[in-house]
Design an enzyme around this catalytic site. Structure first.
Site, mmCIF file in Angstrom:
data_model
loop_
_atom_site.group_PDB
_atom_site.id
_atom_site.type_symbol
_atom_site.label_atom_id
_atom_site.label_comp_id
_atom_site.label_asym_id
_atom_site.label_seq_id
_atom_site.Cartn_x
_atom_site.Cartn_y
_atom_site.Cartn_z
ATOM 1 C CB SER A 207 -0.912 0.009 1.219
ATOM 2 O OG SER A 207 -0.179 0.417 2.355
ATOM 3 C CE LYS A 208 -0.853 8.264 -0.482
ATOM 4 N NZ LYS A 208 -0.006 8.731 -1.565
#
Ligand code: GLU
Length: 439
Positions: A207-208
């Site tokens: 994820s980010k």
């Protein structure tokens, strides 16, 4: 039969690398087979699928060179077709109307599962089966008359003549539903391939928070499209030999689905940076010079009086340490200014250490006495003989000069660095450092 694949993103404003990797595999697979790669924009969520969000998808594809055949199909234009198929399923008895929630708002159309186990042969995972009792009927048209993802997805794949559906692992559950729908509709079934997830070092979905997770973020960080393409292609697939740095054409030639791994693939930022460095090297010196220069301009470090030959020599000296264009400004700014900062820790450890300044003074004398050209071989030999004469270790000699001329304890090979800086800069910098630290 023409092999036809597609990328079917739901535009949200960001393109996750997991999704774009699916696009890459679809693209490689169809290009390898001499088939077609189509684009379908699944834009039925009108709130999220803004023109800007769609543009982000198109920009990401263009940047990565993922060319598609024909015009994109916008799912929102296919609504009439979706509803027509739902009606057909009602007529056939493969779907029924229900006002289950008792909302009174109207009836939803529900797809009726066949009541048997469902199996399909996944091109990555092999045969997968789900038991009849675990397969529940599901809504295909909501009570407000809007088609649900499953209906649009399957009907559009049929309309587009898709032969291979290559998509993320998270769609396996949906595929059991889709397989039942193909059978009920009476359409030829495409082949399915589900790709392993991309995970972080902890094995969690990438994820980010793990650095960068969207195509645009990699672009902003200065990654080359061919390096991101190459890295993502290798996340779950390999060409079957030990090649890692590959061109698009080499990947097209080597791509087959039977070499896609089943296990989740870990994205490693260090590896990605390495890959970028490899592709930078492949682009050649001219590109590197232009890219580093543009990056230094953005960083506010560029000066018009930087000598082009000197600039290129610095780049060559940094070599594989440059993994992004911006690395030059970040790691080698000291080459271009006499006001380079001194890293406190390096100063404490290397210069203010007992006897270090005395050594630096001796080194200065030796270097001042060296004739031009001030080559790496000459400084190397001179400092080695000083070490021998004084019975010291090379390590004791190398570090003080390095910190003196660059302000930091890390950098390219010392003697190459001294040669690029040149004698007058080196001598002036050592003198200045000695004056500064009371030598
Ligand atoms: N819009 C869906 C997604 O982005 C499509 C999945 C598929 O490829 O069928 O997850």
């Amino acid at each position: 039969m023409t092999i036809r694949t597609r990328f079917a993103p739901s535009p949200t404003g960001n393109v996750h690398i997991g999704n774009i990797r699916a696009a890459i595999y679809n693209w490689l697979f169809s290009r390898h087979a001499g088939g077609e790669f189509l684009l379908r924009i699944e834009d039925t969520d009108l709130e999220r699928s803004t023109p800007a969000a769609v543009q982000t998808v198109l920009d990401s594809l263009a940047w990565l060179g993922l060319t598609y055949d024909g015009a994109p199909l916008y799912q929102s234009t296919q609504r009439a077709r979706h509803l027509e198929v739902a009606e057909m399923l009602l007529t056939k008895g493969a779907a029924y109307k229900s006002d289950k929630g008792g909302t009174g708002k109207g009836e939803a159309i529900v797809f009726k599962m066949p009541g048997t186990d469902i199996s399909f042969r996944d091109l990555v995972k092999g045969e997968i089966t789900k038991k009849a009792e675990d397969l529940k009927d599901f809504v295909i048209v909501r009570s407000d008359g809007s088609p649900v993802f499953h209906l649009g997805n399957v009907v559009d794949d049929i309309t587009m003549g898709i032969t291979h559906v290559i998509r993320g692992d998270d769609h396996v559950e949906n595929t059991f539903k889709h397989v039942a729908m193909y059978a009920a509709i009476g359409a030829p079934m495409p082949q399915f391939a589900h790709l392993p997830m991309i995970v972080n070092a902890q094995g969690k979905p990438y994820s980010k928070r793990d650095g960068a997770a969207y195509v645009g973020e990699f672009q902003d960080k200065g990654f080359l499209p061919e390096a991101l393409f190459n890295s993502l292609a290798l996340l779950g697939w390999s060409p079957g030999d030990d090649r890692e740095v590959l061109t698009r054409d080499e990947m097209i030639a080597a791509f087959t689905l039977d070499r896609v791994r089943q296990a989740p693939s870990q994205l490693d930022m260090t590896k990605l940076l390495w890959m970028n460095g490899q592709h930078l090297k492949r682009r050649g010196v001219e590109d590197l010079v232009a890219g580093c220069r543009a990056a230094m301009q953005r960083q506010g470090l560029w000066r018009e009086d930087i000598d082009p030959a000197y600039f290129q020599a610095v780049i060559m000296c940094m070599g594989e340490r440059i993994r992004l264009y911006s690395d030059l400004g970040e790691q080698a700014a000291f080459f271009f200014t006499e006001e380079y900062p001194y890293d406190e820790k390096s100063v404490r450890k290397r210069l203010l250490k007992e006897g270090a300044l005395a050594i630096l003074r001796e080194e200065l004398e030796v270097l001042v006495a060296l004739p031009e050209p001030f080559t790496a071989e000459a400084t190397d030999a001179a400092l080695h003989s000083l070490a021998e004469q004084t019975g010291r270790q090379m390590g004791d000699l190398v570090h003080p000069v390095r910190v003196a001329v660059s302000g930091t304890g890390v950098g390219p090979g010392l003697f190459e660095m001294l040669a690029v800086l040149g004698k007058s800069r080196v001598v002036a910098r050592i003198r200045r450092t000695l004056a500064l630290y009371g030598g």
